[in-house]
Design an enzyme around this catalytic site. Structure first.
Site, mmCIF file in Angstrom:
data_model
loop_
_atom_site.group_PDB
_atom_site.id
_atom_site.type_symbol
_atom_site.label_atom_id
_atom_site.label_comp_id
_atom_site.label_asym_id
_atom_site.label_seq_id
_atom_site.Cartn_x
_atom_site.Cartn_y
_atom_site.Cartn_z
ATOM 1 N N GLU A 153 -6.251 -10.948 -0.915
ATOM 2 C CA GLU A 153 -7.108 -10.724 0.392
ATOM 3 C C GLU A 153 -8.100 -10.221 -1.077
ATOM 4 O O GLU A 153 -8.603 -9.324 -0.769
ATOM 5 C CB GLU A 153 -6.953 -9.246 0.515
ATOM 6 C CG GLU A 153 -5.007 -9.431 0.695
ATOM 7 C CD GLU A 153 -4.921 -7.865 1.850
ATOM 8 O OE1 GLU A 153 -5.573 -7.095 2.439
ATOM 9 O OE2 GLU A 153 -3.734 -7.877 1.759
ATOM 10 N N GLU A 157 1.167 -1.085 -0.138
ATOM 11 C CA GLU A 157 0.567 0.059 -0.352
ATOM 12 C C GLU A 157 1.007 1.339 -0.327
ATOM 13 O O GLU A 157 0.365 2.142 0.967
ATOM 14 C CB GLU A 157 -0.837 -0.542 1.271
ATOM 15 C CG GLU A 157 -1.722 -1.137 1.485
ATOM 16 C CD GLU A 157 -3.532 -1.826 2.789
ATOM 17 O OE1 GLU A 157 -2.877 -0.552 3.501
ATOM 18 O OE2 GLU A 157 -3.675 -1.904 2.576
HETATM 19 C C1 XIL Z 1 -6.177 -6.243 8.375
HETATM 20 C C2 XIL Z 1 -6.537 -7.706 9.663
HETATM 21 O O1 XIL Z 1 -7.608 -8.682 8.743
HETATM 22 C C3 XIL Z 1 -7.157 -6.930 10.672
HETATM 23 O O2 XIL Z 1 -7.701 -8.297 10.916
HETATM 24 C C4 XIL Z 1 -6.490 -6.060 11.271
HETATM 25 O O3 XIL Z 1 -7.258 -5.615 12.149
HETATM 26 C C5 XIL Z 1 -6.381 -4.857 10.255
HETATM 27 O O4 XIL Z 1 -5.704 -5.419 8.911
HETATM 28 N N1 XIL Z 1 -5.205 -4.243 4.137
HETATM 29 C C6 XIL Z 1 -3.937 -5.272 4.254
HETATM 30 C C7 XIL Z 1 -4.407 -5.995 5.420
HETATM 31 O O5 XIL Z 1 -2.705 -5.452 3.321
HETATM 32 O O6 XIL Z 1 -2.607 -6.538 6.258
HETATM 33 C C8 XIL Z 1 -5.407 -5.850 6.641
HETATM 34 O O7 XIL Z 1 -5.532 -6.551 7.370
HETATM 35 C C9 XIL Z 1 -6.738 -5.728 4.897
HETATM 36 C C10 XIL Z 1 -6.060 -4.623 4.517
#
Ligand code: XIL
Length: 366
Positions: free
Chosen positions: A257, A152
């Protein structure tokens, strides 16, 4: 018991044993992965682990390798959970992914500042990044097969996120992170990962980044497209355009994701920006008692159409990873509004496979 009853039971047992699985369906297409939380990693969530073993062949750490967890103080690493995570993956013969080495969120508070809270110098930050990456990647050398090296770093308009890493090192922090990761484990795959990559600005800058790294002889194997989707956005065409654009640059694409929120977004375009946080309102949480059939159908259709797209581009996509196993686990229950009930994943709150799973599997067979 009558003979017929015995035969019926025997048949239904065979049937449930032989129900096709996601990992079989995608065997010659791409890896199918899931993000694991503490419940699964510690072995407590036995139902989740059963689903994992049945349907998935890749895992990624949802939280336990983020810098605030794994490297809480400059001179202290915490490998308790990450070691268990890697052991679990090896025992189950999973393709193991580490997430995420350099990221502005869930960042250890000490990482970019001195004891007075002032930004450290460029040289100090380089040294810290190098130690962080070397120690973690080095520890799992040969065992973790791929790393989200930078997460990101680019915004929708194509500019760089003004993170501490960027403030101190400028754009150079990305090539440096990849270089350190490559040195720490030359055989591990290295990825850049981001959300909302269907925004043309972001896509163009990511594309430029791939070229820059390659020109400088720094390896980048794939781009992760997070895929935190909503019911209205993005369109399939937007998502597809980005898959094609990255493929043209000679890297693999990964849907890293994946989840499809069924809930209304309080504002358009939030994506997965963790700093977004909206007050709870009842209207934003409409399905506390279950999802109406028509809405569920629309969700099934959209989920299926995205998998259809991934299957169509299976020659370009090397992995699709769900961000969690069951709806109960999903971070979407608390993002971007806390305390909602979302239904974004492939398995429900009772650890049952949703009907869409077999629809996806059928799609893969065609
Ligand atoms: C999220 C997790 O799923 C949560 O449990 C945590 O509280 C916050 O982060 N982008 C990413 C992930 O790259 O690491 C994030 O994961 C969601 C957004």
């Amino acid at each position: 018991m009558t003979g017929i009853a015995i035969i019926l039971i025997a048949c239904s047992n065979t049937e449930s044993k032989e129900k096709p699985t996601l990992k079989e369906a995608f065997k010659n297409k791409f890896l199918i992965g899931a993000a694991l939380n503490t419940g699964e990693i510690s072995g407590k969530d036995t139902a989740g682990l059963r689903i994992l073993a049945t349907h998935f062949n890749s895992i990624v750490a949802e939280n336990c390798m983020k810098s605030e967890v794994i490297h809480p103080l400059e001179d202290q690493f915490n490998f308790t959970l990450s070691d268990q995570f890697v052991d679990l993956g090896e025992k189950q013969d999973m393709f193991i992914i580490g997430h995420a080495l350099i990221w502005h969120s869930q960042l250890s508070p000490w990482f970019c500042v001195d004891e007075n809270g002032e930004n450290v110098s460029a040289d100090v930050l380089k040294e810290r990044m190098k130690t962080h990456i070397n120690t973690i990647v080095g520890r799992y050398k040969g065992r973790i097969k791929g790393w989200d090296v930078v997460n990101e770093a680019i915004l929708e308009d194509g500019s760089y996120r003004k993170s501490k890493f960027y403030e101190i090192l400028g754009e150079e922090f990305i090539p440096l992170a990849f270089q350190y990761a490559q040195e720490a484990d030359p055989d591990a795959e290295l990825y850049y990962n981001d959300y909302n990559e269907w925004y043309p600005g972001r896509r163009e800058t990511v594309t430029r980044l791939i070229r820059t790294l390659k020109e400088r002889g720094i390896r980048i194997d794939a781009i992760g497209m997070q895929g935190h989707l909503g019911m209205d956005s993005p369109t399939l065409e937007e998502y597809e355009e980005t898959i094609l654009a990255y493929n043209k640059e000679g890297v693999n694409v990964m849907v890293t994701e994946f989840d499809l929120s069924i809930l209304p977004f309080p504002k358009a375009g939030i994506g997965a920006d963790l700093s977004a946080n909206f007050d709870y309102q009842k209207e934003l949480n409409p399905y506390t008692e279950g999802v109406p059939a028509s809405i569920q159908e629309a969700w099934n259709a959209r989920m299926l159409s995205f998998f259809r797209l991934f299957i169509k581009h299976a020659d370009k996509i090397s992995r699709v990873t769900m961000w969690g196993i069951t709806d109960q686990d999903s971070w979407k229950n608390d993002f971007p509004v806390r305390g909602r009930k979302d239904y974004p994943l492939l398995f429900d709150r009772d650890n049952q496979e949703k009907p869409v799973v077999q629809m996806i599997i059928n799609e893969a067979k065609q």
